[in-house]
Design an enzyme around this catalytic site. Structure first.
Site, PDB file in Angstrom:
ATOM      1  N   GLY A  97      -6.323  48.077  39.169  1.00 55.79           N
ATOM      2  CA  GLY A  97      -6.868  47.992  40.525  1.00 55.79           C
ATOM      3  C   GLY A  97      -6.507  46.699  41.230  1.00 55.79           C
ATOM      4  O   GLY A  97      -5.991  46.709  42.344  1.00 55.79           O
ATOM      5  N   ALA A  98      -6.778  45.578  40.580  1.00 50.83           N
ATOM      6  CA  ALA A  98      -6.507  44.282  41.204  1.00 50.83           C
ATOM      7  C   ALA A  98      -6.689  43.197  40.159  1.00 50.83           C
ATOM      8  O   ALA A  98      -7.190  43.459  39.064  1.00 50.83           O
ATOM      9  CB  ALA A  98      -7.457  44.038  42.372  1.00 50.83           C
ATOM     10  N   MET A  99      -6.278  41.979  40.521  1.00 47.89           N
ATOM     11  CA  MET A  99      -6.303  40.893  39.540  1.00 47.89           C
ATOM     12  C   MET A  99      -6.775  39.598  40.184  1.00 47.89           C
ATOM     13  O   MET A  99      -6.290  39.203  41.246  1.00 47.89           O
ATOM     14  CB  MET A  99      -4.895  40.735  38.942  1.00 47.89           C
ATOM     15  CG  MET A  99      -4.791  39.665  37.882  1.00 47.89           C
ATOM     16  SD  MET A  99      -5.839  40.029  36.441  1.00 47.89           S
ATOM     17  CE  MET A  99      -6.284  38.366  35.976  1.00 47.89           C
ATOM     18  N   GLU A 100      -7.676  38.904  39.471  1.00 46.20           N
ATOM     19  CA  GLU A 100      -8.407  37.765  40.022  1.00 46.20           C
ATOM     20  C   GLU A 100      -7.713  36.417  39.861  1.00 46.20           C
ATOM     21  O   GLU A 100      -8.401  35.383  39.806  1.00 46.20           O
ATOM     22  CB  GLU A 100      -9.784  37.702  39.348  1.00 46.20           C
ATOM     23  CG  GLU A 100      -9.769  37.299  37.856  1.00 46.20           C
ATOM     24  CD  GLU A 100      -9.795  38.455  36.868  1.00 46.20           C
ATOM     25  OE1 GLU A 100      -9.361  39.558  37.237  1.00 46.20           O
ATOM     26  OE2 GLU A 100     -10.239  38.254  35.716  1.00 46.20           O
ATOM     27  N   HIS A 153     -15.352  42.314  43.779  1.00 50.51           N
ATOM     28  CA  HIS A 153     -15.195  42.131  42.333  1.00 50.51           C
ATOM     29  C   HIS A 153     -14.219  40.983  42.032  1.00 50.51           C
ATOM     30  O   HIS A 153     -14.550  40.061  41.285  1.00 50.51           O
ATOM     31  CB  HIS A 153     -14.695  43.433  41.701  1.00 50.51           C
ATOM     32  CG  HIS A 153     -14.481  43.364  40.230  1.00 50.51           C
ATOM     33  ND1 HIS A 153     -15.417  43.783  39.315  1.00 50.51           N
ATOM     34  CD2 HIS A 153     -13.433  42.915  39.494  1.00 50.51           C
ATOM     35  CE1 HIS A 153     -14.963  43.589  38.090  1.00 50.51           C
ATOM     36  NE2 HIS A 153     -13.747  43.071  38.166  1.00 50.51           N
ATOM     37  N   GLU A 154     -13.051  41.038  42.622  1.00 48.00           N
ATOM     38  CA  GLU A 154     -12.045  40.007  42.323  1.00 48.00           C
ATOM     39  C   GLU A 154     -12.501  38.646  42.844  1.00 48.00           C
ATOM     40  O   GLU A 154     -12.307  37.625  42.189  1.00 48.00           O
ATOM     41  CB  GLU A 154     -10.680  40.382  42.908  1.00 48.00           C
ATOM     42  CG  GLU A 154     -10.148  41.746  42.489  1.00 48.00           C
ATOM     43  CD  GLU A 154     -10.172  42.012  40.995  1.00 48.00           C
ATOM     44  OE1 GLU A 154     -10.083  41.049  40.211  1.00 48.00           O
ATOM     45  OE2 GLU A 154     -10.296  43.189  40.604  1.00 48.00           O
ATOM     46  N   HIS A 207     -15.030  37.076  40.549  1.00 49.21           N
ATOM     47  CA  HIS A 207     -14.444  36.535  39.325  1.00 49.21           C
ATOM     48  C   HIS A 207     -14.188  35.026  39.440  1.00 49.21           C
ATOM     49  O   HIS A 207     -14.051  34.348  38.415  1.00 49.21           O
ATOM     50  CB  HIS A 207     -13.110  37.215  39.013  1.00 49.21           C
ATOM     51  CG  HIS A 207     -13.209  38.400  38.097  1.00 49.21           C
ATOM     52  ND1 HIS A 207     -13.932  38.390  36.927  1.00 49.21           N
ATOM     53  CD2 HIS A 207     -12.630  39.633  38.157  1.00 49.21           C
ATOM     54  CE1 HIS A 207     -13.799  39.570  36.317  1.00 49.21           C
ATOM     55  NE2 HIS A 207     -13.017  40.345  37.045  1.00 49.21           N
ATOM     56  N   GLU A 233     -16.001  40.849  32.655  1.00 48.16           N
ATOM     57  CA  GLU A 233     -15.894  42.137  33.352  1.00 48.16           C
ATOM     58  C   GLU A 233     -17.247  42.820  33.557  1.00 48.16           C
ATOM     59  O   GLU A 233     -17.557  43.281  34.650  1.00 48.16           O
ATOM     60  CB  GLU A 233     -14.909  43.059  32.637  1.00 48.16           C
ATOM     61  CG  GLU A 233     -13.466  42.537  32.627  1.00 48.16           C
ATOM     62  CD  GLU A 233     -12.911  42.230  34.017  1.00 48.16           C
ATOM     63  OE1 GLU A 233     -13.527  42.626  35.027  1.00 48.16           O
ATOM     64  OE2 GLU A 233     -11.849  41.564  34.089  1.00 48.16           O
TER      65      GLU A 233
HETATM   66  N1  TRP Z   1      -9.032  41.537  35.351  1.00 49.42           N
HETATM   67  C1  TRP Z   1      -8.728  42.596  36.265  1.00 49.42           C
HETATM   68  C2  TRP Z   1     -10.031  43.006  36.919  1.00 49.42           C
HETATM   69  O1  TRP Z   1     -10.935  43.456  36.292  1.00 49.42           O
HETATM   70  C3  TRP Z   1      -8.112  43.810  35.691  1.00 49.42           C
HETATM   71  C4  TRP Z   1      -6.888  43.713  34.864  1.00 49.42           C
HETATM   72  C5  TRP Z   1      -6.828  43.488  33.561  1.00 49.42           C
HETATM   73  C6  TRP Z   1      -5.582  44.019  35.238  1.00 49.42           C
HETATM   74  N2  TRP Z   1      -5.548  43.645  33.091  1.00 49.42           N
HETATM   75  C7  TRP Z   1      -4.778  43.980  34.088  1.00 49.42           C
HETATM   76  C8  TRP Z   1      -5.003  44.336  36.444  1.00 49.42           C
HETATM   77  C9  TRP Z   1      -3.423  44.297  34.112  1.00 49.42           C
HETATM   78  C10 TRP Z   1      -3.649  44.642  36.460  1.00 49.42           C
HETATM   79  C11 TRP Z   1      -2.880  44.639  35.310  1.00 49.42           C
HETATM   80  O2  TRP Z   1     -10.214  42.854  38.055  1.00 49.42           O
HETATM   81 ZN    ZN Z   2     -12.626  42.344  36.665  1.00 48.72          ZN
END
Ligand code: TRP
Ligand code: ZN
Length: 885
Positions: free
Chosen positions: A267-270, A303-304, A307, A326
């Site tokens: 979905g997305a990354m923080e 969410h992001e 984080h 998480e």
């Molecule tokens: N840490 C991210 C979240 O929960 C999710 C995530 C973990 C992720 N591994 C990933 C996103 C690999 C993309 C690719 O928001």
């Molecule tokens: Zn997360």
């Protein structure tokens, strides 16, 4: 190598690295197939470590081009380098630097981990173990360092150059190249590193923090998409304010950036100060995004952003602690959305997600504790258990310690561990301290897998004026855990008198009981395997409302009658349990009807459920979104989960179709009335307007069943002329899933209008993949050849093949096994390109053992075929072997 023989990583083996990393200076010269990365890494031996202890760095598919220690070349016998490891045999005694030069190829990186390209944009994804695909490193979350990143690229290809932190220098070079240097003052683990370079458009805004600092906000997107970022930007500002007001958390850098890319595994990354998003969680306008898309954007942005504190400032010691960031961050984003929208509706939606994703996981071969204690492939632990059940555990913790001590505990946790990499024990210790409670038993929620069952037998003694609840808890065996201990389960409840009014009660014996200040409810704290709770001075038989607000992630079994459920659906003050009462009635009806269908008979439905449903649907005092949720019958997979074994998806489908038919007929007038209401007004994505649309569209779906001819035409018109995607897609979905004559024309019209928009094409793919007809499989196969489909893009794969495997119970589970074979083929094909997405798709088989014998055998055949394939990724190997265990 077959990774089944590889040793698992174990929580009990944790040890810090012998060397710490203080700073990382990266110098990245971008090139599609030959990017050069020069990393200068400053190491320091940790206290108590013997001088000369070898230093082993992680790599993944790397080629070492040069290596220097303290700036000087070293002999070939001083180190060992392979694609996945670099060992410095005898490091210097004192602090030293390594200068590591690697060359990587972002253009051919199809796994979308490390540095890769998405539509020409260079971007990175480092969680969990992607940084080791960029340079050799101590690639684990307990190694925190300060990063400086210099990026060089041709200005024409990549006018935008971004990395974590603040921009400290930039300028032009010869040959049309330019550079930028970013510095992030906050020590962070490598999984939070990010850089982006490309020809991107941007939207800017500012946010003034509670202490008066101005933060520059930017969202970067493919050019042309700038107008579709407004809702994401607004969500970001609301998230920033909410975290200040609710958790006292202020943003810490002068700039916060988000980049949207179209090729993304999750979905997305923080990443610190530079979140990277799947573009489906950024881009929205009424023409292309549904109300659900808007809600998802708001939730994922929050969410992001959240984080930044729960994950970044305080991070995880090791990946076993993943739920530390998480579960907590999901809890925080759920609370945010509850405050922005309707708390009751949000809670019901969240519990639906939990039950449909996490409960089946917990009941099958992939079950694992919220904090696992062993893994082969960490990528496979970004699960509903870690995220959703992890959030439920935080929610229970709040119930157990109370609102005030919860907030104090959060403050203590953040202040005590700022800048550290910590564990679940550290997290719980903060709340034990602020509340004075012993949380030892509560901590079992992190260690024991499986969904506990609570059985409640209620009885009233008219002579003695006493009311008794006999309560038992148990938890089924799960992989690696045959026996379970009793857990601390907070059971929120209330008693309702026969007049429908809440009943106040006097003395109670049998369990710890506390008033909940926030809701006025009572919470029973179950800590033993059995409790007998007796209420005195209860003259008339009350109806208990149990597990209000879904106060614990458990399966509740009671001896309450259908009349009790109908009573609760009318009288409960807890909106969650009003919804639950209708669901319970519907589930009973569907289980019975499924048995009837399997006996070859026609199911019939008694009036209790349908009348209860009609009463709620027509009640103008209730929120429309709530009424819409009540009209959603349990899904086919909900019923399969309830049955637990010998599942025949066709019988469930027929039972459910029959129930919907009975509702459509008996409530035809109500549905027609609801479908008529309030068609006018310009589109607004707010929760109230979305609720009205949800109710109207749910009613239209029932109307279509009752009168396919008239409604077919009406919904066709909506597909062609609706002024928003919610109504348009809802109409299309109703027409296609009901198999109406209009379906093909509606699909063509929809595609013709939106073929240039990949995120809308995804909706078009999904709706076709979910059609419950035998012809669907051939159609889905054909769509894999469609010009707008690509196995390279995870969103396309999930929308077509993922929707088929997880959203089409009858066709994925075809009794001839062709659905399984198709998905298995895709898994194998995809595994060579993108193991993470392949492994996730494969987990659609997780409930295979609960199928009836014919289907079970077919599913097992396909799993064995995958397991017997050579050179599987560790991701797919891990899932397939656990699935077959
Ligand atoms: N840490 C991210 C979240 O929960 C999710 C995530 C973990 C992720 N591994 C990933 C996103 C690999 C993309 C690719 O928001
Ligand atoms: Zn997360």
């Amino acid at each position: 190598m077959r990774t089944e023989t590889a040793k698992p990583v174990r929580l009990c083996d944790y040890a810090p690295t012998p060397y710490a990393i203080e700073t990382v200076d990266l110098d990245v010269t971008l090139h599609p197939t030959a990017t050069t990365v020069v990393a200068i890494i400053a190491f320091a031996r940790r206290d108590g470590v013997e001088a000369g202890t070898p230093l082993a760095l992680d790599g993944d598919g790397l080629t070492l081009k040069a290596l220097a220690v303290d700036g000087g070349e070293i002999g070939e016998d001083a180190y060992e380098a392979s694609a996945d490891r670099l060992v410095l045999k005898v490091p210097p005694r004192g602090p030293f630097t390594l200068t590591i030069t690697t060359e990587i190829s972002p253009e051919t990186n199809t796994a979308l981990m490390g540095l890769y390209r998405s539509s020409g944009t260079y971007c990175t994804q480092c969680e969990a173990e992607g940084f080791r695909r960029i340079t050799y490193f101590l690639d684990r979350p307990d190694v925190l360092a300060v990063y400086t990143t210099r990026i060089t690229a041709p200005k024409a290809d990549a006018p935008v150059l971004l990395a974590n932190g603040n921009l400290i220098e930039s300028g032009d070079l010869d040959d049309g190249r330019h550079f930028a240097v970013w510095h992030d003052p906050f020590p962070k683990p490598s999984y939070l590193f990010a850089m982006v370079a490309g020809d991107l458009g941007s939207v800017r805004d500012t946010f003034t923090t509670v202490s008066g600092r101005e933060v520059d906000l930017r969202i970067y997107v493919e050019k042309g998409n700038e107008p579709r970022c407004a809702y994401a930007m607004d969500s970001l500002k609301r998230s920033m304010r909410w975290d200040e007001e609710t958790f006292g958390r202020e943003y810490d850098l002068d700039i916060f950036m988000i980049v949207a890319v179209s090729d993304f595994n999750m979905g997305a990354m923080e990443n610190k100060g530079l979140n990277v998003f799947n573009d489906r969680y950024i881009l929205a306008d009424p023409e292309t995004a549904t109300d659900q898309d808007y809600a998802n954007i708001e939730g994922v942005i929050a969410h992001e952003y959240f984080h930044n504190w729960s994950g970044n400032r305080v991070t995880c010691r090791d990946w076993f602690q993943l739920c530390l960031k998480e579960g907590l961050t999901v809890f925080r984003d759920q609370e945010f959305s509850s405050d922005q929208r309707s708390r009751a509706v949000k809670r019901i939606s969240d519990v639906r997600v939990l039950k449909s994703h996490q409960f089946p996981e917990d009941a099958g071969p992939l079950a694992h504790p919220v904090r696992p204690d062993t893994y082969h492939e960490i990528n496979n632990f970004y699960t509903a258990t870690v995220y959703e059940k992890g959030a439920e555990v935080v929610r229970m913790l709040k119930t157990v310690v109370g609102d005030a001590d919860f907030r104090k505990g959060m403050d203590l946790y953040f202040s005590r561990h700022d800048g550290e990499a910590v564990t679940i024990e550290d997290f719980l210790a903060a709340f034990a301290e602020t509340s004075g409670l012993d949380l030892t038993q509560f901590a079992l929620w992190y260690a024991q897998s499986g969904t506990p069952a609570i059985t409640v037998g209620v009885s009233h003694d008219a002579a003695k004026h006493s009311f008794t609840m006999e309560i038992e808890q148990s938890c089924p065996p799960t992989p690696g855990q045959a026996e379970k201990k009793p857990m601390h389960i907070p059971l929120r409840f209330g008693l309702i008198g026969s007049d429908g009014a809440p009943l106040t009660f006097g003395d109670v014996s049998g369990a710890a009981l506390r008033k909940d200040a926030a809701t006025g409810d009572t919470v029973l704290h179950l800590t033993d395997a059995r409790h007998t709770v007796v209420f005195e001075d209860v003259a008339d038989r009350p109806v208990p409302s149990l597990l209000r607000g879904f106060s614990a992630p458990v399966r509740l079994v009671t001896n309450q009658t259908r009349d009790d459920m109908a009573f609760l659906s009318r009288n409960d003050t807890d909106p969650f349990n009003r919804w639950q009462a209708v669901q319970t009635l519907a589930m009973d009806a569907l289980v019975a009807a499924t048995a009837t269908v399997r006996n070859g008979d026609e199911p019939t439905f008694e009036a209790t459920l349908i009348d209860a449903l009609g009463t709620i649907a027509a009640d103008p005092a209730l929120e429309p979104a709530f009424r819409a949720l009540c009209l959603q019958m349990p899904t086919e997979s909900d019923v399969a989960r309830e049955l637990g074994e010998d599942v025949d998806p066709d019988a469930i489908f027929q039972a459910r179709t029959a129930l919907k038919g009975a509702i459509a007929t008996r409530l035809a007038e109500t549905m027609a009335m609801l479908a008529r209401d309030g068609e006018a007004g310009p589109y607004s994505p707010d929760a109230a307007a979305a609720g009205e649309r949800a109710l109207r569209n749910a009613a239209l779906d029932y109307c279509l069943i009752a009168d396919p001819h008239t409604l077919g035409a009406r919904l066709m018109a909506r597909v062609k002329t609706a002024d928003n995607m919610t109504d348009r897609l809802s109409a299309l979905t109703s027409l296609v899933l009901a198999g109406t004559d209009e379906a093909d024309e509606a699909l063509d019209a929809f595609y013709g209008r939106f073929e240039a928009n990949p995120l809308v094409v995804d909706k078009w793919l999904s709706v076709q993949a979910m059609a419950p007809f035998p012809a669907t499989l051939m159609k889905v196969r054909a769509l894999t050849q469609h010009a707008r489909f690509s196995f390279a893009n995870p969103n396309r794969v999930r929308s077509l093949v993922g929707a088929f495997a997880t959203g089409n119970a009858t066709q994925f589970n075809r009794s001839d096994g062709a659905g399984f074979a198709f998905v298995a083929d895709v898994v194998l094909k995809l595994d060579r390109r993108n193991p993470q997405v392949a492994a996730r798709l494969l987990s659609a088989f997780r409930s295979w053992r609960s199928l009836e014998a014919v289907r079970r055998t077919k599913a097992e055949q396909e799993l064995r075929r995958i397991a017997g394939t050579d050179s599987l990724s560790s991701d797919v190997r891990d899932i397939v072997e656990r699935s077959l265990k």
